[in-house]
Write an enzyme that holds these catalytic residues in place. Structure first.
Site, short mmCIF file in Angstrom:
data_model
loop_
_atom_site.label_atom_id
_atom_site.label_comp_id
_atom_site.label_asym_id
_atom_site.label_seq_id
_atom_site.Cartn_x
_atom_site.Cartn_y
_atom_site.Cartn_z
CB CYS A 90 -6.36 7.58 9.44
SG CYS A 90 -5.90 9.65 8.88
CB CYS A 121 -8.42 11.28 12.34
SG CYS A 121 -8.65 10.18 11.18
CB CYS A 180 3.78 -0.38 -5.97
SG CYS A 180 2.96 -0.72 -4.04
CB CYS A 240 -8.76 10.11 5.66
SG CYS A 240 -9.32 9.80 7.62
CB CYS A 300 -9.47 13.26 9.14
SG CYS A 300 -7.34 13.04 8.65
CG HIS A 306 -2.91 12.07 -0.45
ND1 HIS A 306 -3.75 11.70 -1.92
CD2 HIS A 306 -1.89 11.88 -0.83
CE1 HIS A 306 -2.90 10.69 -2.62
NE2 HIS A 306 -1.41 11.23 -2.00
CG HIS A 331 -2.81 8.04 -6.13
ND1 HIS A 331 -2.12 8.60 -5.75
CD2 HIS A 331 -3.77 8.67 -6.54
CE1 HIS A 331 -2.48 9.74 -5.91
NE2 HIS A 331 -3.59 9.74 -6.97
CG ASP A 334 -2.50 -2.38 -9.71
OD1 ASP A 334 -2.21 -2.91 -9.64
OD2 ASP A 334 -1.47 -2.26 -10.42
NE ARG A 376 -0.69 -1.87 -7.21
CZ ARG A 376 0.02 -0.59 -7.89
NH1 ARG A 376 0.28 0.20 -7.57
NH2 ARG A 376 -0.35 0.67 -8.90
CB CYS A 397 -1.05 2.22 -3.83
SG CYS A 397 0.51 2.39 -4.16
#
Ligand code: FE
Length: 137
Positions: free
Chosen positions: A51, A54, A69, A100, A103, A106, A109, A113, A121, A123
């Site tokens: 991450c 953190c 992607c 995470c 901490c 974000h 997602h 698939d 996945r 992503c």
């Protein structure tokens, strides 16, 4: 339910001081980097993904795959407890956000698939990650 003992909490001012503006927008404000722009999207080296907020270990290079992607994509987290999944209904879509566990940053997602065996996945924004190359033996 007890909170994880190593959970990290910082004020928004502390996060702003610690992170780059791009990392702050993604990790703390849930922005998404433009596809095919992240430094780690095409990284094929062996090592660990941590991450960027953190330092928690999140993904292993063995679970990374080329999804096409435009973002780093993984079949599974390093440990199931490393990330937390939340329903995300923003932008008129129904998605599962991944953060995470330590901490709350974000990450991206998870979509259903991905390749076998998980069919998932993860992503993940490259800017949410740091890469630690495996040491040569
Ligand atoms: Fe984190």
């Amino acid at each position: 339910m007890s909170e994880s003992p190593d959970k990290i909490e910082r004020t928004e001012a502390e996060w702003r001081a610690q992170l780059t503006p791009e990392q702050y927008q993604i990790l703390r404000e849930k922005a998404t980097e433009r596809p095919f722009t992240g430094l780690l999207t095409q990284n094929h080296d062996t090592g660990d993904y941590h991450c960027a907020g953190c330092g928690a270990l999140l993904f292993l290079s063995g679970a990374k795959f080329d999804s096409g992607c435009g973002w780093p994509s993984f079949m599974i987290p390093a440990e199931s407890k490393a990330v937390v999944e939340h329903e995300d209904r923003t932008f008129g879509m129904r998605r599962v956000e991944v953060t995470c566990a330590r901490c709350g940053g974000h990450l991206g997602h998870v979509f259903p698939d991905g390749p076998a065996p998980t069919g998932l996945r993860y992503c993940i924004n490259s800017a949410s990650l740091t890469f630690e190359r495996a040491k040569q033996v």
